[in-house]
Design an enzyme around this catalytic site. Structure first.
Site, PDB file in Angstrom:
ATOM      1  N   GLY A  66      20.019  33.814  50.701  1.00  0.00           N
ATOM      2  CA  GLY A  66      19.312  33.698  51.967  1.00  0.00           C
ATOM      3  C   GLY A  66      19.482  32.325  52.596  1.00  0.00           C
ATOM      4  N   TYR A  67      20.642  32.081  53.170  1.00  0.00           N
ATOM      5  CA  TYR A  67      20.928  30.801  53.824  1.00  0.00           C
ATOM      6  C   TYR A  67      20.979  30.954  55.347  1.00  0.00           C
ATOM      7  CZ  TYR A  67      22.236  28.128  49.579  1.00  0.00           C
ATOM      8  OH  TYR A  67      22.229  27.450  48.382  1.00  0.00           O
ATOM      9  N   GLU A 127      29.884  28.098  44.595  1.00  0.00           N
ATOM     10  CA  GLU A 127      30.470  29.229  45.306  1.00  0.00           C
ATOM     11  C   GLU A 127      31.976  29.073  45.424  1.00  0.00           C
ATOM     12  OE1 GLU A 127      29.694  31.657  49.475  1.00  0.00           O
ATOM     13  OE2 GLU A 127      29.127  29.558  49.322  1.00  0.00           O
TER      14      GLU A 127
END
Length: 700
Positions: free
Chosen positions: A124-125, A240
């Site tokens: 949730g960015y 990531e």
């Protein structure tokens, strides 16, 4: 590890990707996440039960596997056609974040269910007003009665519609931008969370909007301290683009294989594009491995990696459509069922947008690297290798160096030669370090040729063993004379023929000559020097007329060419590095309209692209040096030559453009770098011949 671990992975996948799981082979992944969701969720639990999730996590939560072991797993997973992973966000993003920043209680609560494949996560960015500008998030969280209450909206949230939990970046104080952000772990299955799938241009949905309306999570579910979310969130972004990229490349390899299977490789234009795609994927792998070897994170590594894979993947989608030709315009079925190629082409348009657009990544790179043309990652070289690099660099920067000092004081020609033959017993890596620095200094001495010749000999043969000591001392200069159709008469032991474009042939006292696939040494040749575009390095046409010769490497011609390719790649990295440094220094000191040229975004983005090109070439060239002596070298060496010489040719041309009029003058050194790059680009195999060679070796 080694073969036993690879065999273990291969056997397990062969046994389990059958029966109920057989339909999963080759399915899922970006653009295809809608496929077999329930069955892939079962597959995650199957992987977890066997201990394959969290392979690289430290014990007790994971198996503590090395990077090399994780690479093996990803390679075998790709070979077996393993499905796209549903738990990759939890395994590769959240878990490393918790291991680095979480409490023991958080690790004990969240890592085991991820490892079992039982809990799926989303990220949730991004928000409607905070995409690439992550610091602009507006989602807020307030601490009330021991619970965080989260209110706001997230967007472009992958797999939120199936996720059990979300790690949310939210504002927990009055501060703006990076201040007062917190990293919260929020359960998705509650009344305060609503997920609305976004229909993408593919007609499918894997991105979502997520609405938090006083959604609750326990006070303990903040990673790091409240207000420390920016630091934690940016570390997640590094993960990531870290080891997770190796898993991502599993899917890329599968997509490329599908394109190759349909491609008409007999068409030279198609074959060129396929080889370029294959070479680009190898470059992604080499850069990821080099990045992961660093003992400290590089400030631009994540942005470089994102630019590399996003641009490559998008080009693969374009190739997939081109390979299918007019049939690519026809759907698989109604109402809007896409073919695999259509899915790939359409979905990859998002690659250069999400996760920080290409433009944002260029801004990051330019802001952090405008003052340095390249870096060696911390831990990439041993202390001894770093000391060698620094010594050679300092020596070549000093006035008055000569061949005698280069070989006598530094002993550079002795580096790759075994101690029993008078050398230092170093590897091609150390020799490559010296060649990089020689390229950066435009060394006008036959170091490359003599090094390549020494590495091409078979020291088990008496004639080769007799030659090596004088090569180590630098008292003999050698040059490789490859190709040209020279013949060797077994009865008389003489060579006849001629070879053109022999590097350093004008200075050599001994020639290592290819004849019928083997290598022979002779000092009885006539070298005819030729004037060259690159005035810093000589060439000659070498004529052999009944020249007595000795066998120094049976069936060694191919290996010698590979060695020369790797040596030219290493030198070209140095050439490219120096050219970029010169251009960047000019942009920083040259003023126009009252400000330095380095402040103009167009030029900053141009420098960022050149830096990315240089970093990929560096990774590919250094990988070839590291795998010398293995079977992989036969592919890695010509790939390195193709990548590094193309990069140097591009960077030296662009450097002149960035320098403006001063770069077009004879007085400025830019033209000399351009000419060396052009020569390296064309000699010992031009790009077209290298692509043909790679096509034959990689797709045989």
């Amino acid at each position: 590890m080694g073969r036993d671990f690879r065999a273990e992975v291969r056997a397990w996948l062969a046994e389990h990707l059958t029966g109920d799981f057989a339909p999963l082979v080759g399915t899922g992944g970006p653009g295809r996440e809608h496929e077999h969701l329930d069955l892939r969720a079962r597959w995650e639990r199957e992987l977890g039960a066997a201990g394959w999730i969290g392979l690289g996590w430290p014990e007790p939560y994971g198996r503590g596997a090395s990077i090399a072991e994780q690479v093996v797993f990803f390679e075998e997973y790709a070979r077996a056609g393993g499905p796209g992973r549903l738990s990759h966000i939890g395994e590769y993003l959240l878990a490393p974040t918790l291991i680095a920043h979480g409490t023991e209680e958080q690790q004990a609560r969240f890592l085991p269910p991820i490892a079992r494949g039982e809990e799926l996560w989303c990220q949730g960015y991004s928000e409607p007003e905070a995409g690439s500008d992550l610091a602009g998030v507006r989602t807020r969280a307030e601490l009330t009665d021991g619970e965080w209450r989260v209110t706001g909206q997230k967007v472009w949230t992958s797999l939120a519609h199936i996720a059990d939990w979300c790690f949310v970046l939210a504002r927990t104080g009055p501060g703006e931008r990076k201040a007062d952000l917190s990293y919260l772990l929020v359960p998705m299955r509650q009344d305060g969370v609503r997920v609305r799938p976004i229909v993408q241009l593919t007609g499918t949905s894997e991105f979502n909007e997520v609405f938090f309306d006083a959604a609750v999570t326990d006070e303990a579910n903040v990673v790091g301290s409240p207000g420390d979310g920016w630091r934690v969130a940016t570390s997640t972004l590094a993960f990531e683009r870290g080891v997770a990229t190796l898993g991502q490349q599993v899917g890329f390899a599968r997509e490329l294989d599908a394109v190759v299977a349909r491609a008409a490789l007999c068409d030279p234009l198609v074959a060129d594009r396929v080889v370029a795609a294959w070479a680009g994927l190898q470059g992604l792998r080499h850069h990821a491995l080099r990045t992961l070897s660093a003992t400290e994170p590089d400030p631009t590594a994540a942005s470089v990696a994102k630019l590399l894979w996003a641009t490559w993947h998008q080009s693969l989608g374009e190739l997939a459509l081109a390979v299918d030709g007019p049939s690519a315009t026809v759907l698989r079925g109604a109402p809007y069922e896409l073919t695999d190629a259509q899915h790939l082409f359409l979905f990859t348009r998002a690659d250069t947008i999400y996760g920080g657009s290409n433009e944002i990544q260029r801004n990051i790179i330019a802001s952090r690297r405008m003052g340095a043309s390249t870096v060696d990652f911390a831990g990439e070289f041993t202390p001894e290798q770093a000391a060698l690099r620094d010594s050679v660099r300092a020596f070549l920067a000093s006035p008055g160096y000569s061949w005698e000092r280069l070989t006598g004081e530094l002993g550079l020609t002795a580096l790759p030669i075994a101690e029993e033959h008078g050398g230092f017993g170093a590897t091609f890596v150390e020799a490559g370090i010296a060649l990089e620095e020689a390229g950066a200094a435009l060394l006008a001495a036959p170091l490359l040729s003599t090094t390549a010749a020494a590495l091409s000999l078979d020291p088990a043969l008496p004639a080769a063993a007799a030659l090596l000591p004088s090569l180590a001392e630098g008292t003999t200069i050698a040059a490789l004379a490859l190709g040209g159709g020279v013949t060797f008469d077994e009865r008389t032991g003489v060579l006849d023929g001629r070879v053109e474009h022999v590097l350093d042939g004008d200075a050599a006292g001994v020639f290592i000559v290819e004849a019928a696939g083997s290598l022979y040494a002779t000092d009885a040749a006539v070298a005819h020097p030729v004037p060259t575009l690159d005035s810093t390095r000589g060439q000659a046409t070498v004529v052999f007329t009944a020249a007595p010769a000795r066998l120094v490497a049976p069936a060694g011609a191919q290996h010698a060419l590979d060695v020369l390719h790797a040596a030219l790649a290493a030198e070209s990295v140095g050439v490219a590095r120096a050219a970029l440094r010169i251009a960047v220094e000019h942009l920083q000191t040259r003023h126009q309209f009252g400000v330095p040229l380095s402040t103009f975004q167009a030029l900053r983005h141009r420098v960022a692209d050149l830096y990315v090109l240089l970093e990929q070439a560096t990774s590919t060239a250094r990988h070839a040096l590291r795998v010398a002596g293995t079977e992989e070298f036969a592919l890695a060496a010509p790939l390195a030559k193709l990548s590094a010489t193309e990069a140097a040719f591009t960077l030296t041309r662009e450097a002149i453009q960035l320098l403006g009029g001063i770069g077009f003058t004879w007085e400025h050194s830019a033209h000399r770098y351009l000419k060396r790059a052009a020569a390296n680009h064309l000699l010992a195999g031009d790009p077209a011949s290298l692509r043909r060679l790679l096509l034959a070796r990689a797709f045989a």
